[in-house]
Design a protein around this motif. Structure first.
Motif, PDB file in Angstrom:
ATOM      1  N   ASN A  99      32.921 -10.611   2.536  1.00  0.00           N
ATOM      2  CA  ASN A  99      33.148 -11.541   1.423  1.00  0.00           C
ATOM      3  C   ASN A  99      32.034 -11.431   0.371  1.00  0.00           C
ATOM      4  N   LYS A 100      32.304 -10.658  -0.688  1.00  0.00           N
ATOM      5  CA  LYS A 100      31.245 -10.414  -1.685  1.00  0.00           C
ATOM      6  C   LYS A 100      30.874 -11.662  -2.485  1.00  0.00           C
ATOM      7  N   GLU A 101      31.866 -12.535  -2.713  1.00  0.00           N
ATOM      8  CA  GLU A 101      31.548 -13.753  -3.454  1.00  0.00           C
ATOM      9  C   GLU A 101      30.553 -14.600  -2.658  1.00  0.00           C
ATOM     10  N   ILE A 152      29.867   2.800 -10.390  1.00  0.00           N
ATOM     11  CA  ILE A 152      31.249   2.376 -10.621  1.00  0.00           C
ATOM     12  C   ILE A 152      31.632   1.614  -9.372  1.00  0.00           C
ATOM     13  N   LEU A 153      31.762   0.301  -9.510  1.00  0.00           N
ATOM     14  CA  LEU A 153      31.814  -0.560  -8.331  1.00  0.00           C
ATOM     15  C   LEU A 153      33.172  -1.201  -8.123  1.00  0.00           C
ATOM     16  N   ASN A 154      34.113  -0.921  -9.003  1.00  0.00           N
ATOM     17  CA  ASN A 154      35.434  -1.539  -8.860  1.00  0.00           C
ATOM     18  C   ASN A 154      36.528  -0.487  -8.970  1.00  0.00           C
ATOM     19  N   GLY A 155      37.308  -0.364  -7.905  1.00  0.00           N
ATOM     20  CA  GLY A 155      38.338   0.667  -7.842  1.00  0.00           C
ATOM     21  C   GLY A 155      39.504   0.411  -8.784  1.00  0.00           C
ATOM     22  N   THR A 156      39.907  -0.846  -8.902  1.00  0.00           N
ATOM     23  CA  THR A 156      41.068  -1.174  -9.733  1.00  0.00           C
ATOM     24  C   THR A 156      40.826  -0.793 -11.193  1.00  0.00           C
ATOM     25  N   THR A 157      39.688  -1.198 -11.731  1.00  0.00           N
ATOM     26  CA  THR A 157      39.413  -0.896 -13.138  1.00  0.00           C
ATOM     27  C   THR A 157      39.206   0.603 -13.342  1.00  0.00           C
ATOM     28  N   GLY A 182      49.011  -2.087  -5.126  1.00  0.00           N
ATOM     29  CA  GLY A 182      48.227  -2.957  -4.242  1.00  0.00           C
ATOM     30  C   GLY A 182      46.728  -2.815  -4.397  1.00  0.00           C
ATOM     31  N   TYR A 183      46.264  -2.242  -5.512  1.00  0.00           N
ATOM     32  CA  TYR A 183      44.810  -2.079  -5.695  1.00  0.00           C
ATOM     33  C   TYR A 183      44.145  -3.356  -6.223  1.00  0.00           C
ATOM     34  N   ALA A 184      44.833  -4.000  -7.181  1.00  0.00           N
ATOM     35  CA  ALA A 184      44.198  -5.143  -7.842  1.00  0.00           C
ATOM     36  C   ALA A 184      44.078  -6.307  -6.866  1.00  0.00           C
ATOM     37  N   GLU A 185      43.064  -7.142  -7.051  1.00  0.00           N
ATOM     38  CA  GLU A 185      42.913  -8.358  -6.267  1.00  0.00           C
ATOM     39  C   GLU A 185      44.119  -9.247  -6.552  1.00  0.00           C
ATOM     40  N   ARG A 186      44.325 -10.275  -5.672  1.00  0.00           N
ATOM     41  CA  ARG A 186      45.450 -11.193  -5.870  1.00  0.00           C
ATOM     42  C   ARG A 186      45.422 -11.723  -7.309  1.00  0.00           C
ATOM     43  N   ALA A 190      39.586 -11.108 -11.582  1.00  0.00           N
ATOM     44  CA  ALA A 190      38.285 -10.811 -10.962  1.00  0.00           C
ATOM     45  C   ALA A 190      37.939  -9.322 -11.120  1.00  0.00           C
ATOM     46  N   ASP A 191      38.945  -8.461 -11.106  1.00  0.00           N
ATOM     47  CA  ASP A 191      38.711  -7.035 -11.319  1.00  0.00           C
ATOM     48  C   ASP A 191      38.509  -6.738 -12.806  1.00  0.00           C
ATOM     49  N   ILE A 192      39.511  -7.103 -13.617  1.00  0.00           N
ATOM     50  CA  ILE A 192      39.504  -6.620 -15.006  1.00  0.00           C
ATOM     51  C   ILE A 192      38.489  -7.334 -15.897  1.00  0.00           C
ATOM     52  N   GLN A 195      34.164  -9.644 -12.780  1.00  0.00           N
ATOM     53  CA  GLN A 195      33.440 -10.480 -11.797  1.00  0.00           C
ATOM     54  C   GLN A 195      33.268  -9.773 -10.448  1.00  0.00           C
ATOM     55  N   ASP A 196      34.272  -8.996 -10.046  1.00  0.00           N
ATOM     56  CA  ASP A 196      34.168  -8.290  -8.760  1.00  0.00           C
ATOM     57  C   ASP A 196      32.969  -7.320  -8.792  1.00  0.00           C
ATOM     58  N   ALA A 197      32.868  -6.546  -9.864  1.00  0.00           N
ATOM     59  CA  ALA A 197      31.735  -5.617  -9.994  1.00  0.00           C
ATOM     60  C   ALA A 197      30.422  -6.394 -10.113  1.00  0.00           C
ATOM     61  N   ARG A 199      29.669  -9.302  -8.712  1.00  0.00           N
ATOM     62  CA  ARG A 199      29.225  -9.747  -7.378  1.00  0.00           C
ATOM     63  C   ARG A 199      28.587  -8.586  -6.620  1.00  0.00           C
ATOM     64  N   LYS A 200      29.165  -7.395  -6.773  1.00  0.00           N
ATOM     65  CA  LYS A 200      28.631  -6.247  -6.027  1.00  0.00           C
ATOM     66  C   LYS A 200      27.249  -5.836  -6.555  1.00  0.00           C
ATOM     67  N   ILE A 201      27.051  -5.862  -7.878  1.00  0.00           N
ATOM     68  CA  ILE A 201      25.729  -5.466  -8.386  1.00  0.00           C
ATOM     69  C   ILE A 201      24.696  -6.532  -8.016  1.00  0.00           C
ATOM     70  N   ARG A 295      36.031   5.805  -1.124  1.00  0.00           N
ATOM     71  CA  ARG A 295      37.025   4.771  -1.416  1.00  0.00           C
ATOM     72  C   ARG A 295      36.367   3.404  -1.265  1.00  0.00           C
ATOM     73  N   GLY A 296      36.353   2.677  -2.358  1.00  0.00           N
ATOM     74  CA  GLY A 296      35.635   1.396  -2.363  1.00  0.00           C
ATOM     75  C   GLY A 296      36.466   0.220  -1.927  1.00  0.00           C
ATOM     76  N   ALA A 297      37.704   0.451  -1.539  1.00  0.00           N
ATOM     77  CA  ALA A 297      38.561  -0.662  -1.148  1.00  0.00           C
ATOM     78  C   ALA A 297      39.573  -0.160  -0.135  1.00  0.00           C
ATOM     79  N   GLY A 298      40.448  -1.053   0.296  1.00  0.00           N
ATOM     80  CA  GLY A 298      41.502  -0.654   1.228  1.00  0.00           C
ATOM     81  C   GLY A 298      41.273  -1.260   2.594  1.00  0.00           C
TER      82      GLY A 298
HETATM   83  N1  HSE Z   1      39.638  -5.164  -5.947  1.00  0.00           N
HETATM   84  C1  HSE Z   1      38.466  -4.509  -5.480  1.00  0.00           C
HETATM   85  C2  HSE Z   1      38.403  -3.143  -6.178  1.00  0.00           C
HETATM   86  C3  HSE Z   1      38.530  -4.380  -3.985  1.00  0.00           C
HETATM   87  O1  HSE Z   1      39.356  -2.789  -6.869  1.00  0.00           O
HETATM   88  O2  HSE Z   1      37.409  -2.454  -6.093  1.00  0.00           O
HETATM   89  C4  HSE Z   1      37.247  -4.234  -3.292  1.00  0.00           C
HETATM   90  O3  HSE Z   1      36.282  -5.158  -3.662  1.00  0.00           O
END
Ligand code: HSE
Length: 411
Positions: A99-101, A152-157, A182-186, A190-192, A195-197, A199-201, A295-298
């Motif tokens: 849980n990155k958040e 590059i910390l977010n796969g979706t973007t 199925g890549y983007a968060e619900r 948070a991806d686009i 915020q997801d990136a 939290r990771k940085i 692969r940063g997700a999955g």
């Molecule tokens: N939605 C995130 C991503 C999943 O695209 O990188 C992993 O945090």
């Protein structure tokens, strides 16, 4: 036998149970421990699963069971994950989370509680999914003074931008495709929106530099305003646009940290990280530059990182792994506008010649860009290096053009 509990049977939580079951023999022989899932916490019913009998809706059953030594938290979100993790740690149970958040907002506090209770709080899966990155930073690179992390910390973007660059797909169409796959968060915001990136940085910076960097201290910008026109101008300058997360040490020990879309030269290794892949470049004073890529997700890649943490917790039930950072302090993270940078600027103008002259008068060494089929009223250029605050003030004072887009240029 060591009993564990899994809180949250979503994509990652179910993957954790799957990996533990599928690889049970190998995990047992490697760890010399027989790890069994005793409880799975979820409000939903899963009557058809072969392990349906292990589900509970009651957190108290888990926290109150002294046989449970390690708890996996894969619920996501801050609440009630924060309260549950805190209680597990205080009850003497180690916790592994994806849980990155939770880690980005509460990491310093939870690490302290884990230390005070002589248990472990591990979260390898919270950054880069299955890519080993936190353990290498805290162990393999421990001899280094790390001075920068950029990646590059977010796969979706990264998937969306790759589609825009390679196939000239619009942002909206590429986002729809990312959701279909199925890549983007619900909630894709948070991806686009970055915020997801962010939290990771925060997690990477806190670990590398030793003090907590909180999400609200990180200037965060997403990719929603990137257009195919920007992609084309970047290409004309031998660059691609990537969503970059960055943290670096400044003179005086302050930290710069930001998430923003940036023009990245095709000569940089980060420029060739495409699709849903992530890459994190760590720069240390002894090692030089190291890149972690994958692969940063999955479901299964992320679950594999969580299970590795579970194994580590099980092998260190009465010892502590060295993974720690302190609370952040006021003034530790600098104002991102004070960072030295070059900016890409796209603008509209009624008079291109006058605008180009004003740009050259204002910014010595500005570079005007051009693209095929350029609009007669459109102008794009790269500023020279200066603090972002100065550049933005100078841009705001220009009279012969109206700025429509500003992006960073990664140096
Ligand atoms: N939605 C995130 C991503 C999943 O695209 O990188 C992993 O945090």
């Amino acid at each position: 036998m060591v009993y564990i509990a899994v809180m949250g049977h979503g994509v990652v939580g179910s993957g954790v149970v799957e990996v533990l079951q599928q690889n049970h023999a190998g995990i047992t022989s490697r760890s010399k421990e027989d790890i069994r899932v005793k409880y799975i916490l979820d409000l939903r019913e899963f009557p058809d699963l072969p392990y349906a009998d292990r589900f509970t809706k009651d957190f108290e059953v888990i926290v109150g069971d002294p046989e449970v030594k390690v708890v996996v938290e894969t619920m996501g979100g801050l609440h009630p994950a924060y309260e549950y993790v805190k209680r597990c740690l205080r009850a003497g149970k180690s916790v592994a989370t994806s849980n990155k958040e939770l880690v980005a907002c509460k990491g310093a506090e939870l690490l302290r509680i884990a230390r005070d209770n002589n248990v472990n709080f591990l979260f390898e899966a919270s950054v880069g999914g299955g890519i080993p990155i936190l353990r290498p930073i805290s162990q393999c690179l421990a001899a280094n003074d790390i001075f920068e992390i950029v990646g590059i910390l977010n796969g979706t973007t990264n998937f969306i931008l790759t589609k825009m660059i390679r196939e000239q797909m619009s942002f909206a169409d590429a986002l729809t495709l990312a959701q279909e796959l199925g890549y983007a968060e619900r909630d894709p915001s948070a991806d686009i929106e970055g915020q997801d990136a962010c939290r990771k940085i925060c997690i990477l910076a806190s670990l590398a530099f030793g003090k907590h960097v909180y999400p609200e201290q990180v200037g965060t910008d997403g990719i929603t305003k990137i257009t195919l026109t920007d992609v084309e101008y970047a290409g004309s300058d031998n660059c691609v646009i990537k969503l970059i997360g960055r943290a670096k040490i400044l003179d005086g020990g302050h930290i710069f940290s930001a998430v923003y879309p940036a023009l990245v030269s095709r000569e940089s290794q980060l420029s060739s990280v495409d699709d849903v892949f992530n890459a994190v470049m760590v720069r240390g004073n002894a090692i030089g530059d190291v890149i972690f890529y994958g692969r940063g997700a999955g479901k299964l890649p992320t679950a594999s990182a969580v299970v590795a943490d579970v194994i580590d917790c099980v092998k260190h039930l009465s010892a502590r792994k060295y993974l720690f950072w302190e609370d952040g302090k006021e003034g530790y993270v600098s104002d991102p506008l004070e960072d030295n940078t070059r900016l890409y600027v796209r603008a509209k103008t009624e008079d291109k010649t006058a605008a180009a002259e004003e740009i050259r008068r204002t910014f010595e060494d500005a570079r005007i860009l051009s693209r095929p089929c350029e609009d007669r009223q459109e102008l794009a250029f790269i500023t020279p290096m200066s603090t972002e605050r100065t550049l933005r003030r100078e841009l705001a004072a220009l009279t012969s053009l109206r700025v429509e887009s500003i992006l960073h240029v990664l140096d």
